[in-house]
Design a protein around this motif. Structure first.
Motif, PDB file in Angstrom:
ATOM      1  N   VAL A   2       0.395  -1.287   2.646  1.00 53.68           N
ATOM      2  CA  VAL A   2       0.194   0.127   2.340  1.00 53.68           C
ATOM      3  C   VAL A   2       1.142   0.487   1.206  1.00 53.68           C
ATOM      4  N   GLN A   3       0.609   1.152   0.214  1.00 52.73           N
ATOM      5  CA  GLN A   3       1.438   1.620  -0.898  1.00 52.73           C
ATOM      6  C   GLN A   3       1.500   3.143  -0.862  1.00 52.73           C
ATOM      7  N   LEU A   4       2.707   3.668  -1.066  1.00 53.42           N
ATOM      8  CA  LEU A   4       2.928   5.110  -1.090  1.00 53.42           C
ATOM      9  C   LEU A   4       3.599   5.478  -2.408  1.00 53.42           C
ATOM     10  N   VAL A   5       3.082   6.506  -3.059  1.00 54.03           N
ATOM     11  CA  VAL A   5       3.647   6.951  -4.334  1.00 54.03           C
ATOM     12  C   VAL A   5       3.885   8.451  -4.263  1.00 54.03           C
ATOM     13  N   GLU A   6       5.171   8.826  -4.378  1.00 51.11           N
ATOM     14  CA  GLU A   6       5.520  10.240  -4.369  1.00 51.11           C
ATOM     15  C   GLU A   6       5.504  10.789  -5.793  1.00 51.11           C
ATOM     16  N   ALA A  23       0.727   9.929  -2.339  1.00 53.97           N
ATOM     17  CA  ALA A  23      -0.591   9.310  -2.337  1.00 53.97           C
ATOM     18  C   ALA A  23      -0.504   7.935  -1.691  1.00 53.97           C
ATOM     19  N   ALA A  24      -1.380   7.685  -0.743  1.00 53.75           N
ATOM     20  CA  ALA A  24      -1.392   6.419  -0.028  1.00 53.75           C
ATOM     21  C   ALA A  24      -2.578   5.576  -0.474  1.00 53.75           C
ATOM     22  N   SER A  25      -2.348   4.296  -0.568  1.00 52.54           N
ATOM     23  CA  SER A  25      -3.429   3.370  -0.905  1.00 52.54           C
ATOM     24  C   SER A  25      -3.208   2.063  -0.158  1.00 52.54           C
ATOM     25  N   GLY A  26      -4.221   1.198  -0.218  1.00 52.79           N
ATOM     26  CA  GLY A  26      -4.125  -0.059   0.496  1.00 52.79           C
ATOM     27  C   GLY A  26      -4.721   0.054   1.883  1.00 52.79           C
ATOM     28  N   ARG A  27      -4.158  -0.675   2.808  1.00 55.76           N
ATOM     29  CA  ARG A  27      -4.703  -0.733   4.164  1.00 55.76           C
ATOM     30  C   ARG A  27      -4.163   0.432   5.001  1.00 55.76           C
ATOM     31  N   VAL A  28      -4.529   1.622   4.568  1.00 56.05           N
ATOM     32  CA  VAL A  28      -4.087   2.820   5.259  1.00 56.05           C
ATOM     33  C   VAL A  28      -5.299   3.565   5.762  1.00 56.05           C
ATOM     34  N   ALA A  96       7.020   8.285   3.994  1.00 53.13           N
ATOM     35  CA  ALA A  96       6.908   7.090   4.823  1.00 53.13           C
ATOM     36  C   ALA A  96       5.657   7.193   5.682  1.00 53.13           C
ATOM     37  N   ALA A  97       5.145   6.049   6.096  1.00 56.77           N
ATOM     38  CA  ALA A  97       3.921   6.038   6.898  1.00 56.77           C
ATOM     39  C   ALA A  97       3.934   4.875   7.872  1.00 56.77           C
ATOM     40  N   ASP A  98       3.317   5.089   9.018  1.00 56.82           N
ATOM     41  CA  ASP A  98       3.117   4.019   9.984  1.00 56.82           C
ATOM     42  C   ASP A  98       2.324   4.563  11.153  1.00 56.82           C
ATOM     43  N   ARG A  99       1.801   3.674  11.936  1.00 56.81           N
ATOM     44  CA  ARG A  99       1.242   4.041  13.231  1.00 56.81           C
ATOM     45  C   ARG A  99       2.404   4.012  14.218  1.00 56.81           C
ATOM     46  N   LEU A 100       2.670   5.131  14.865  1.00 58.88           N
ATOM     47  CA  LEU A 100       3.832   5.170  15.743  1.00 58.88           C
ATOM     48  C   LEU A 100       3.627   6.202  16.833  1.00 58.88           C
ATOM     49  N   ASP A 101       4.476   6.127  17.841  1.00 59.82           N
ATOM     50  CA  ASP A 101       4.472   7.147  18.877  1.00 59.82           C
ATOM     51  C   ASP A 101       5.105   8.407  18.311  1.00 59.82           C
ATOM     52  N   TRP A 102       4.469   9.529  18.570  1.00 63.61           N
ATOM     53  CA  TRP A 102       4.922  10.780  17.960  1.00 63.61           C
ATOM     54  C   TRP A 102       6.392  11.065  18.242  1.00 63.61           C
ATOM     55  N   HIS A 103       6.888  10.708  19.409  1.00 63.22           N
ATOM     56  CA  HIS A 103       8.266  11.038  19.753  1.00 63.22           C
ATOM     57  C   HIS A 103       9.269  10.270  18.890  1.00 63.22           C
ATOM     58  N   THR A 104       8.809   9.265  18.170  1.00 67.10           N
ATOM     59  CA  THR A 104       9.692   8.512  17.282  1.00 67.10           C
ATOM     60  C   THR A 104       9.553   8.934  15.823  1.00 67.10           C
ATOM     61  N   TYR A 113       6.359   1.526   6.132  1.00 66.55           N
ATOM     62  CA  TYR A 113       5.957   1.676   4.729  1.00 66.55           C
ATOM     63  C   TYR A 113       6.669   2.882   4.106  1.00 66.55           C
ATOM     64  N   TRP A 114       7.201   2.666   2.901  1.00 64.46           N
ATOM     65  CA  TRP A 114       7.987   3.685   2.206  1.00 64.46           C
ATOM     66  C   TRP A 114       7.575   3.773   0.748  1.00 64.46           C
ATOM     67  N   GLY A 115       7.667   4.981   0.204  1.00 66.55           N
ATOM     68  CA  GLY A 115       7.500   5.164  -1.225  1.00 66.55           C
ATOM     69  C   GLY A 115       8.814   4.918  -1.938  1.00 66.55           C
TER      70      GLY A 115
END
Length: 124
Positions: A2-6, A23-28, A96-104, A113-115
């Motif tokens: 996943v690519q992130l561009v701020e 902006a997110a691209s890739g396997r997102v 930043a992006a990821d699949r995660l539990d909301w409480h985290t 993944y980070w820009g």
């Protein structure tokens, strides 16, 4: 991957506004939680705001009522609208992006993944 561009950072006077984009691209996909963090000179990176895949949001106390996080899933882009900016908001802002539990969602270690970051400078 996943690519992130701020984008959208810059220099603004105190009391002014800026809107950051990521902006997110890739396997997102829309199941990812998006987080914004910032790092001021000489300080550790800190949580600013997050938005879940369903649109639930949270933010740190210091920006409540001033910053708004949103996302446009159709464009794979999310936004951080910042108003009434203060000199203490000066920092490099990271998406930043990821699949995660909301409480985290407030923990930077929860995101894989980070820009590259965008500089926000608020003059007094």
């Amino acid at each position: 991957q996943v690519q992130l561009v701020e984008s959208g950072g810059g220099l603004v006077q105190a009391g002014g506004s800026l809107t950051l984009s990521c902006a997110a691209s890739g396997r997102v996909d829309n199941s990812y939680t998006i987080g914004w963090f910032r790092q001021a000179p000489g300080k550790e990176r800190e949580f600013v705001a997050a938005i879940s895949w369903s649109g639930i949001t949270r933010c740190t106390d210091s920006v409540k009522g001033r910053f708004t996080i949103s996302r446009n899933n159709a464009k794979n882009t999310n936004y951080l609208q910042m108003t009434d900016l203060k000199p203490e908001d000066t920092a490099v802002y990271y998406c930043a992006a990821d699949r995660l539990d909301w409480h985290t969602s407030g923990a930077e270690t929860a995101y894989h993944y980070w820009g590259q970051g965008t500089q926000v400078t608020v003059s007094s």
